[in-house]
Scaffold this motif. Structure first.
Motif, PDB file in Angstrom:
ATOM      1  N   GLN A  14       0.866  -1.181   0.000  1.00 14.76           N
ATOM      2  CA  GLN A  14       0.000   0.000   0.000  1.00 14.76           C
ATOM      3  C   GLN A  14       0.896   1.221   0.000  1.00 14.76           C
ATOM      4  OE1 GLN A  14      -3.566   0.203   0.141  1.00 14.76           O
ATOM      5  NE2 GLN A  14      -3.080   2.288  -0.403  1.00 14.76           N
ATOM      6  N   ARG A  42     -16.618  -8.074   7.362  1.00 20.86           N
ATOM      7  CA  ARG A  42     -15.563  -7.074   7.566  1.00 20.86           C
ATOM      8  C   ARG A  42     -15.511  -6.066   6.421  1.00 20.86           C
ATOM      9  NH1 ARG A  42     -10.259  -9.652  10.347  1.00 20.86           N
ATOM     10  NH2 ARG A  42     -11.313 -10.827  11.980  1.00 20.86           N
ATOM     11  N   TYR A  43     -15.649  -6.552   5.200  1.00 17.85           N
ATOM     12  CA  TYR A  43     -15.654  -5.658   4.034  1.00 17.85           C
ATOM     13  C   TYR A  43     -16.807  -4.666   4.145  1.00 17.85           C
ATOM     14  CZ  TYR A  43     -15.596  -4.276  -0.911  1.00 17.85           C
ATOM     15  OH  TYR A  43     -15.535  -3.567  -2.085  1.00 17.85           O
ATOM     16  N   THR A  44     -17.988  -5.168   4.500  1.00 20.72           N
ATOM     17  CA  THR A  44     -19.175  -4.323   4.595  1.00 20.72           C
ATOM     18  C   THR A  44     -19.014  -3.270   5.673  1.00 20.72           C
ATOM     19  OG1 THR A  44     -20.533  -6.144   3.783  1.00 20.72           O
ATOM     20  CG2 THR A  44     -21.682  -4.352   4.912  1.00 20.72           C
ATOM     21  N   ARG A  46     -16.137  -1.994   6.734  1.00 18.47           N
ATOM     22  CA  ARG A  46     -15.109  -1.029   6.307  1.00 18.47           C
ATOM     23  C   ARG A  46     -15.606  -0.095   5.198  1.00 18.47           C
ATOM     24  NH1 ARG A  46      -9.566   0.061   6.290  1.00 18.47           N
ATOM     25  NH2 ARG A  46      -8.814   0.820   4.293  1.00 18.47           N
ATOM     26  N   TYR A  47     -16.273  -0.661   4.184  1.00 12.37           N
ATOM     27  CA  TYR A  47     -16.650   0.134   3.010  1.00 12.37           C
ATOM     28  C   TYR A  47     -18.128   0.544   2.996  1.00 12.37           C
ATOM     29  CZ  TYR A  47     -12.060  -1.235   1.444  1.00 12.37           C
ATOM     30  OH  TYR A  47     -10.695  -1.422   1.357  1.00 12.37           O
ATOM     31  N   ARG A  48     -18.876   0.130   4.006  1.00 14.57           N
ATOM     32  CA  ARG A  48     -20.297   0.467   4.143  1.00 14.57           C
ATOM     33  C   ARG A  48     -21.129   0.032   2.948  1.00 14.57           C
ATOM     34  NH1 ARG A  48     -18.381   5.940   6.456  1.00 14.57           N
ATOM     35  NH2 ARG A  48     -18.195   5.401   8.651  1.00 14.57           N
ATOM     36  N   ALA A  49     -20.697  -1.042   2.324  1.00 20.07           N
ATOM     37  CA  ALA A  49     -21.430  -1.643   1.213  1.00 20.07           C
ATOM     38  C   ALA A  49     -20.935  -3.073   1.055  1.00 20.07           C
ATOM     39  CB  ALA A  49     -21.194  -0.873  -0.083  1.00 20.07           C
ATOM     40  N   PRO A  51     -19.515  -6.387  -0.711  1.00 19.55           N
ATOM     41  CA  PRO A  51     -18.591  -6.563  -1.834  1.00 19.55           C
ATOM     42  C   PRO A  51     -19.313  -7.180  -3.031  1.00 19.55           C
ATOM     43  CG  PRO A  51     -18.299  -8.325  -0.248  1.00 19.55           C
ATOM     44  CD  PRO A  51     -19.288  -7.349   0.361  1.00 19.55           C
TER      45      PRO A  51
END
Length: 72
Positions: A14, A42-44, A46-49, A51
């Motif tokens: 990164q 976890r993805y949801t 972090r990204y509020r949506a 995957p």
């Protein structure tokens, strides 16, 4: 499902301008339903949506054994 065998190594990098970090380690790939559900959760968060949901969705887990960084 696992891929790459026991010696599969990866590096995840990164960069942000003059700052960067690299995580290195052994990777495993799984389609285990419990691991997939946790990854989607976890993805949801972090990204509020949610995957994307391709039919061949998998989780790549990295057992980090080396961290390289600059200006962090």
């Amino acid at each position: 499902m696992t891929a790459g065998g026991p010696a599969a190594r990866v590096a995840l990098c990164q960069a942000d301008g003059f700052r960067w970090v690299t995580l290195e380690g052994r990777a495993t790939v799984t389609d285990d339903p419990a691991r997939l559900a946790e990854a989607v959760r976890r993805y949801t968060v972090r990204y509020r949506a949610a995957p994307p949901a391709p039919l061949d969705l998998v989780v790549v887990e990295i057992a980090v054994d080396r961290v390289l960084s600059l200006n962090l």
